[in-house]
Design an enzyme around this catalytic site. Structure first.
Site, mmCIF file in Angstrom:
data_model
loop_
_atom_site.group_PDB
_atom_site.id
_atom_site.type_symbol
_atom_site.label_atom_id
_atom_site.label_comp_id
_atom_site.label_asym_id
_atom_site.label_seq_id
_atom_site.Cartn_x
_atom_site.Cartn_y
_atom_site.Cartn_z
ATOM 1 N N HIS A 184 26.031 55.850 63.245
ATOM 2 C CA HIS A 184 25.882 55.601 61.761
ATOM 3 C C HIS A 184 25.365 54.129 61.514
ATOM 4 C CE1 HIS A 184 26.040 57.029 57.584
ATOM 5 N NE2 HIS A 184 26.274 55.697 57.406
ATOM 6 N N CYS A 185 24.161 53.918 61.036
ATOM 7 C CA CYS A 185 23.743 52.550 60.709
ATOM 8 C C CYS A 185 23.954 52.077 59.331
ATOM 9 C CB CYS A 185 22.251 52.474 61.130
ATOM 10 S SG CYS A 185 21.611 50.513 61.097
ATOM 11 N N PRO A 186 24.736 51.282 59.068
ATOM 12 C CA PRO A 186 24.853 50.867 57.550
ATOM 13 C C PRO A 186 23.643 49.985 56.904
ATOM 14 C CG PRO A 186 26.021 49.392 58.941
ATOM 15 C CD PRO A 186 25.640 50.351 59.954
ATOM 16 N N ASN A 219 21.656 53.096 56.034
ATOM 17 C CA ASN A 219 22.453 54.021 55.178
ATOM 18 C C ASN A 219 22.055 55.351 55.576
ATOM 19 O OD1 ASN A 219 24.183 54.788 53.157
ATOM 20 N ND2 ASN A 219 22.567 54.874 51.530
ATOM 21 N N ASN A 220 22.117 55.510 56.835
ATOM 22 C CA ASN A 220 21.798 56.826 57.345
ATOM 23 C C ASN A 220 22.211 56.944 58.813
ATOM 24 O OD1 ASN A 220 20.702 59.477 57.674
ATOM 25 N ND2 ASN A 220 18.400 58.733 57.697
#
Length: 487
Positions: free
Chosen positions: A294-296, A299-300
């Protein structure tokens, strides 16, 4: 509690003023008043019968009228040796005189006594409730402590008596609160991270167009001008396209209809069939097909359908930052030297101005525009160099994973499986790896040679191979490897 309730009943009985063994013992302790009390009791008995208590014993019906205080005091002053016992008829005659007044006084005293009894009973009930509540709270606290203690012992035993426990499991358990905090912070601050990426990228683009591009057009040769214009705009286009697609493209989720799903295992959190290479995202709170992480900054989640967009964004952003750092190195040195010269001249100007009047103070050496220009060049080079180092390391890490045909999560799983099989003398083989070159072709979606231009070097929204639910052999792979976990 029985002691407290018994005390309450004794105090209530004392306030009620009932005659009993205690009263008898009190009369026995004062022998000189025994005769007066006996005569007074006879008179009161006769008066009580006259007012309607005839035939009823003292302990069952109404209580007799209380003795007036004046009569009691008079009786206490009289001693048996000085006064002879009067006749019974005379006592009855004297009692008739104060019968009506005694009945009125007795009624007022009984009403006051009843009000005091009610008040005392209410206070005692409140005290008993407070004691019971205190006990309940103490017992509840003790139960909670016992539950926490048993839960801690269970967790400790599960860690110590598990055959699969190793250092990685212990570290994961110790860092579980940190993971929980990071998940929740990432979930709520994802929009802030996306806005930060857009803001920083926009600031670099603005500095390039406002400060660097006019300087390039004035000082560079036409060939270099064409190179910078072509490469810079192509790189910017690829960054914007892939970042937008990585944010807006769904990573892919298993279907809700469980009949059409070929599940390899059951998700412990979703309680639903989970296809191969599918993992649960604790931030999105759902399973993701071929989940990488999950890549901040997006945001996805990075999954099956947007993994290529994520890697392409990282690659082109790193290339753009390296391009800006190399191209602006000379300008960065000049701007940094100019800022140091500004500070020196400013210090000298202040020293001169300290010995002069206001009207003799010299004007500033550098204008605001010059200061802003030099500081913008320094800001651009420092930011691009920092991002190039950090994002470049991440890009190389993902490039190595793509070469092996793994995701970030599968890398940890395959490492443990490789160590387990190595102890048994076996060799682990990744069933989703088709060789280094074929892995890149499958990841980028290159089926024919011209796709290197149309799908890699130019923006392309083509879908990856497969649906993410099953993993058949892609058409670009010529040799089929045995899909065995171990040989």
């Amino acid at each position: 509690m029985p002691v407290v309730s018994g005390l309450a009943r004794l105090v209530a009985a004392a306030l009620l003023g009932h005659s009993g063994p205690g009263m008898a013992r009190a009369g026995a302790l004062v022998p000189e008043r025994a005769w007066g009390d006996a005569q007074l009791g006879r008179g009161l008995a006769g008066a009580g019968c006259a007012t309607g208590c005839r035939g009823q014993p003292w302990g069952r019906g109404r209580a007799p009228a209380p003795v007036p205080r004046q009569l009691g005091l008079a009786a206490s002053r009289v001693s048996p040796s000085s006064v002879a016992p009067p006749a019974e008829g005379k006592v009855v005659a004297e009692m008739g005189a104060w019968q009506s007044g005694g009945s009125r006084l007795g009624g007022c005293g009984a009403a006051g006594m009843r009000s005091r009894q009610r008040m005392f009973a209410a206070v005692m009930r409140l005290l008993l409730k407070c004691l019971r509540l205190g006990r309940r709270r103490r017992f509840k606290l003790v139960r909670q402590v016992e539950q926490l203690w048993h839960y801690g012992r269970l967790c400790l035993r599960s860690l110590l008596y598990n055959s699969f426990t190793n250092s990685d499991v212990v570290l994961d358990s110790l860092f579980e609160p940190v993971y929980w905090l990071v998940d929740h912070v990432t979930r709520w601050f994802g929009v802030v991270f996306v806005a930060l990426v857009i803001g920083l990228t926009s600031s670099i683009v603005a500095i390039v167009y406002i400060c660097l591009l006019p300087l390039i057009l004035q000082t560079y040769t036409p060939a270099w001008i064409c190179w910078h214009l072509a490469y810079g705009h192509w790189n910017l286009l690829m960054i914007v396209f892939h970042y937008y697609m990585a944010i807006t493209t769904s990573p892919g989720y298993p279907p809700q209809a469980k009949d059409d799903l070929t599940g390899v295992s059951i998700c412990r959190k979703c309680i639903a069939p989970k296809p191969a290479r599918t993992h649960h995202c604790s931030i999105c709170n759902r399973c993701v097909l071929k989940m990488d992480h999950h890549c901040p900054w997006l945001n996805n989640c990075v999954g099956h359908f947007n993994h290529r967009y994520f890697f392409s964004f990282c690659l082109f952003m790193t290339m753009g930052c390296i391009y800006c750092s190399i191209s602006g190195w000379d300008m960065f040195r000049d701007a940094y030297a100019a800022i140091e010269r500004m500070k020196l001249l400013e210090k000298e100007r202040l020293q001169v101005a300290a010995n002069q009047t206001y009207y003799q103070t010299p004007p500033p050496t550098f204008s605001f525009r010059q200061r802003a220009f030099h500081k913008s060049i320094v800001y651009l080079w420092v930011l691009c160099s920092s991002v190039a180092l950090a994002l470049g390391a991440l890009t190389l890490w993902h490039a190595a994973l793509i070469t092996r045909g793994e995701t970030s999560i599968e890398r940890h799983i395959n490492k443990k499986e490789r160590q387990r099989l190595q102890k048994k003398g076996k060799v682990f083989r990744n069933p989703y790896s088709y060789g280094s070159w074929n892995n890149w072709k499958v990841f980028l979606g290159v089926d024919v040679p011209r796709h290197w231009l149309t799908r890699v070097l130019l923006p392309s929204p083509h879908l990856p191979h497969g649906t993410g639910l099953s993993w058949d052999l892609p058409p670009c792979v010529t040799e089929q490897h045995a899909p065995l976990l171990a040989i």
